[in-house]
Design a protein around this motif. Structure first.
Motif, PDB file in Angstrom:
ATOM      1  N   THR A 184       4.204 -12.168   7.395  1.00 33.18           N
ATOM      2  CA  THR A 184       5.676 -12.800   6.815  1.00 33.18           C
ATOM      3  C   THR A 184       6.372 -11.404   6.667  1.00 33.18           C
ATOM      4  O   THR A 184       6.976 -11.224   7.623  1.00 33.18           O
ATOM      5  CB  THR A 184       5.282 -13.281   5.479  1.00 33.18           C
ATOM      6  N   GLN A 185       6.482 -10.901   5.542  1.00 33.40           N
ATOM      7  CA  GLN A 185       7.366  -9.602   5.499  1.00 33.40           C
ATOM      8  C   GLN A 185       6.756  -8.360   5.800  1.00 33.40           C
ATOM      9  O   GLN A 185       7.701  -7.438   5.961  1.00 33.40           O
ATOM     10  CB  GLN A 185       7.756  -9.456   3.662  1.00 33.40           C
ATOM     11  N   ASP A 186       5.385  -8.177   6.022  1.00 32.64           N
ATOM     12  CA  ASP A 186       5.154  -6.964   6.090  1.00 32.64           C
ATOM     13  C   ASP A 186       4.753  -6.719   7.536  1.00 32.64           C
ATOM     14  O   ASP A 186       4.075  -7.335   8.445  1.00 32.64           O
ATOM     15  CB  ASP A 186       3.517  -7.239   5.685  1.00 32.64           C
TER      16      ASP A 186
ATOM     17  N   ARG B 246      16.409  -3.546   2.608  1.00 29.90           N
ATOM     18  CA  ARG B 246      14.981  -3.838   2.017  1.00 29.90           C
ATOM     19  C   ARG B 246      14.727  -2.888   0.927  1.00 29.90           C
ATOM     20  O   ARG B 246      14.116  -3.421   0.055  1.00 29.90           O
ATOM     21  CB  ARG B 246      14.048  -3.467   3.440  1.00 29.90           C
TER      22      ARG B 246
ATOM     23  N   GLN C 288       7.997   0.269   6.894  1.00 29.37           N
ATOM     24  CA  GLN C 288       8.496  -0.964   7.122  1.00 29.37           C
ATOM     25  C   GLN C 288       9.737  -0.788   7.897  1.00 29.37           C
ATOM     26  O   GLN C 288      10.064  -1.703   8.663  1.00 29.37           O
ATOM     27  CB  GLN C 288       8.581  -1.770   5.789  1.00 29.37           C
TER      28      GLN C 288
END
Ligand code: DP6
Length: 319
Positions: free
Chosen positions: A23-25, A83, A146
């Protein structure tokens, strides 16, 4: 105005290949990597409050060289800023400007230093708004990862290990090295490293890569501990060829090395036959990084002479 600077780094054991994004990682490596921080090659980021929306502009300041980011580059940079703002609870809009102290045309990837500088500057901004806001360097490095994986390593000097547990400074007793870059190609890469990470997964030689990188990492750390220079140069040489072989055998195959890369590598190889050379390594590009050990001044001079036909970007320092 809030500002921060961060250095670039060069991996000796490479981050090449990512685990599927959860997902977001994003930007989780398939194997641990180890880098040397290039403290003299730096990025600077300045953040100023603005009215309308977040934007990027080139930083114009004294010795900093004016940067020209394309749309894709700006987007990646501003997405990372968004982010961080979200994670650090920062409201409002800001103008983010950035510059490097090394020429954009030198073929040195600036994403590690610029994303690390952006992470540090945004953290400073958060602290200026909420003085109690406190994050460890390891946590900040994980945020930086990230934006661009290798940037997490730029928060630790001089050697950084990025493994399953995160980013850590290692090798406090290991030597400082002197960095020379052979600029073979100063153009924008036709395949960015983020794409290369995906493509190598299709290489027929990717199987076994994680094990090879792991073994080499253990051997490299032991060789640094015992200052076995011969082993160090051999391990880094093998690792450079391992990564580029993955590029050459990916499906579709691609190549960063060109005839001048091979010519320069051959000159170095011949010049160091029978003697311990500098560490020779490469990024996802055509350029060659040389890292000299203390006591190698004479060798550095002689290799520099043999490379006269090439453009060299040499660190101003003596060993
Ligand atoms: C070849 O950190 O640029 O330089 O996480 O997608 O931004 P993203 O990739 P990036 O990859 C660097 C790859 C490398 C090797 C290394 O620095 O370890």
């Amino acid at each position: 105005m809030i500002s921060a600077e961060a250095p670039s780094n060069i991996a000796l054991i490479k981050y090449m290949g990512k685990l599927p994004a959860q997902t977001q990682d994003v930007n989780r490596p398939t194997n641990a990597s180890l880098s040397y921080t290039l403290d003299h090659l730096r990025s600077r980021v300045e953040i100023t409050k603005t009215q309308h929306q977040d934007s990027w502009s080139p930083l114009k300041k004294d010795s900093w060289l004016t940067l020209d980011l394309n749309y894709k580059g700006r987007d990646k940079f501003l997405n990372h800023f968004a982010r961080l703002k979200n994670a650090f609870g920062i409201d409002g809009f800001y103008e983010v400007s950035s510059a490097n102290n090394f020429p954009a045309g030198a073929g040195i990837a600036s994403s590690a230093s610029s994303f690390a500088a952006l992470t540090l500057a945004t953290y400073k901004l958060a602290r200026s708004l909420k003085p109690d806001f406190d994050l460890s360097l390891a946590k900040l490095a994980d945020f930086s990862r990230q934006g661009s994986g290798s940037s997490g390593r730029s928060l630790f000097s001089s050697y950084c290990l990025w493994d399953k547990e995160g980013f850590h400074q290692v090798g406090q007793k290991w030597p400082n090295l002197i960095h020379d870059l052979i600029v073979i190609d100063d153009q924008h890469k036709f395949i960015g490293s983020s794409d290369a990470h995906l493509l190598v997964a299709n290489s027929s030689m990717f199987s076994g890569r994680v094990e090879r990188a792991h073994l080499r990492l253990q051997e490299l750390m032991q060789a640094f501990d015992s200052m076995n220079l011969e082993a160090l140069t051999k391990i880094c040489w093998d690792e450079l060829w391992d990564m580029h072989t993955l590029f050459h055998t990916s499906n579709p195959a691609f190549m960063y090395m060109n005839e001048n890369t091979l010519l320069a590598l051959r000159i170095i190889n011949q010049a160091t036959r029978g003697v311990t050379g500098p560490i020779v390594t490469m990024d996802a590009g055509a350029n060659i990084h040389l890292l000299y050990f203390p006591g190698q001044e004479t060798l550095r001079k002689s290799i520099t002479e043999k490379l006269q036909a090439f453009k060299l970007l040499q660190q101003k320092a003596v060993l």
